[in-house]
Write a protein that holds these residues in place. Structure first.
Motif, PDB file in Angstrom:
ATOM      1  N   ASP A 101      35.865 -43.168  49.456  1.00  0.00           N
ATOM      2  CA  ASP A 101      35.550 -42.186  48.592  1.00  0.00           C
ATOM      3  C   ASP A 101      36.639 -41.616  48.469  1.00  0.00           C
ATOM      4  N   MET A 102      37.268 -41.271  47.412  1.00  0.00           N
ATOM      5  CA  MET A 102      39.062 -40.380  47.563  1.00  0.00           C
ATOM      6  C   MET A 102      38.699 -39.042  47.619  1.00  0.00           C
ATOM      7  N   ARG A 103      37.734 -39.022  48.045  1.00  0.00           N
ATOM      8  CA  ARG A 103      36.826 -36.932  48.087  1.00  0.00           C
ATOM      9  C   ARG A 103      37.242 -36.981  49.938  1.00  0.00           C
ATOM     10  N   GLN A 104      36.897 -38.471  50.551  1.00  0.00           N
ATOM     11  CA  GLN A 104      37.122 -38.485  51.565  1.00  0.00           C
ATOM     12  C   GLN A 104      37.551 -39.336  52.682  1.00  0.00           C
ATOM     13  N   LEU A 146      42.804 -33.661  45.631  1.00  0.00           N
ATOM     14  CA  LEU A 146      43.824 -32.912  45.804  1.00  0.00           C
ATOM     15  C   LEU A 146      44.107 -32.757  47.348  1.00  0.00           C
ATOM     16  N   GLN A 147      42.841 -32.421  47.441  1.00  0.00           N
ATOM     17  CA  GLN A 147      43.320 -31.566  49.143  1.00  0.00           C
ATOM     18  C   GLN A 147      43.481 -33.182  50.389  1.00  0.00           C
ATOM     19  N   PHE A 159      53.286 -38.242  45.746  1.00  0.00           N
ATOM     20  CA  PHE A 159      52.377 -37.781  45.118  1.00  0.00           C
ATOM     21  C   PHE A 159      52.813 -38.086  43.372  1.00  0.00           C
ATOM     22  N   LEU A 160      52.349 -39.326  43.569  1.00  0.00           N
ATOM     23  CA  LEU A 160      52.485 -39.442  41.934  1.00  0.00           C
ATOM     24  C   LEU A 160      51.354 -39.926  40.916  1.00  0.00           C
TER      25      LEU A 160
END
Length: 245
Positions: A101-104, A146-147, A159-160
């Protein structure tokens, strides 16, 4: 296109992607590697450690590997996707595939020189009809991602973000001092232009972007103004017709 969902909100469901990846071999949102290679080569070194968010079944990582970028970590929240892509690229030492999960993100701070996403964030916003007024839950979701991107980037890392979202929409999300990066953008593509955003960790926002953030924070205290926009017509990427950003 054969795999369009019956509702845009399904783009946010892992079940939809699992089903799609079981039958679809490859699809590239926002053009293939050849369309933006000239931009990427100026920003990414061959020995950089690269994280690809929401890799999907895109040919991008394989094409980058063939071009000499060998330290590629690919994540997606679909296990079906990750299993298929890992098997397909088993002959590529140095390339890894992980369900995540890209949030974590399950990586230490400052792990990567480059984090790359191509239309992954777009897929989180496909159910939004007014790009000027993104809902609080979606804003929170994007902010979490993004964080995490900022956290895993090394100092001077980049970051691209590749997307069809124009600067007056996407800068509203990226121009934040909290992320600790500068913001620039380029365009690429023939006919219809896609957008290539570059955020450099450790650099300050330009005065214009800092002023944008200040204005947005002030506006957030008052009711948003009504705004109606129409999707742009695109001839070759039919799936984009179903997405409102």
């Amino acid at each position: 296109m054969d795999h369009l969902p019956d509702s845009n909100i399904r783009y946010k469901e892992v079940g939809y992607w699992d089903e799609r990846y079981r039958v679809e071999e490859c699809f590239d949102w926002c053009g293939d590697f050849s369309k933006f290679k000239h931009l990427l080569e100026k920003l990414v070194h061959k020995d950089d450690r690269i994280l690809v968010l929401g890799c999907g079944n895109s040919a991008l990582s394989g094409e980058m590997y063939d071009a000499g970028y060998r330290h590629l970590t690919n994540i997606d929240y679909s296990s079906v996707c990750i299993d298929a892509m890992a098997a397909r690229h088993a002959h590529c030492p140095g390339m890894t595939w992980r369900q995540m999960d890209m949030r974590q993100l399950d990586f230490p701070d400052a792990s990567f020189d480059v984090v790359l996403e191509k239309a992954t964030l777009d897929a989180l916003m496909v159910d939004k009809k007014d790009p000027w007024n993104v809902s609080p839950p979606t804003l929170c979701l994007i902010h979490q991602v993004l964080q995490e991107v900022s956290r895993v980037l090394k100092p001077r890392g980049r970051f691209l973000s590749l997307t069809f979202a124009q600067p007056h929409f996407r800068k509203r999300l990226y121009a934040r001092r909290a992320f600790g990066w500068s913001l620039a953008h380029h365009t690429y593509g023939d006919g219809f232009h896609f957008f290539f955003y570059v955020m450099t960790k450790g650099e300050e926002l330009s005065p214009q972007d800092a002023a944008l953030e200040t204005r947005l924070l002030e506006e957030a205290k008052e009711p948003p103004a009504a705004c109606v926009t129409s999707p742009q017509e695109i001839e070759t990427e039919d799936f984009l017709r179903n997405i409102d950003l």
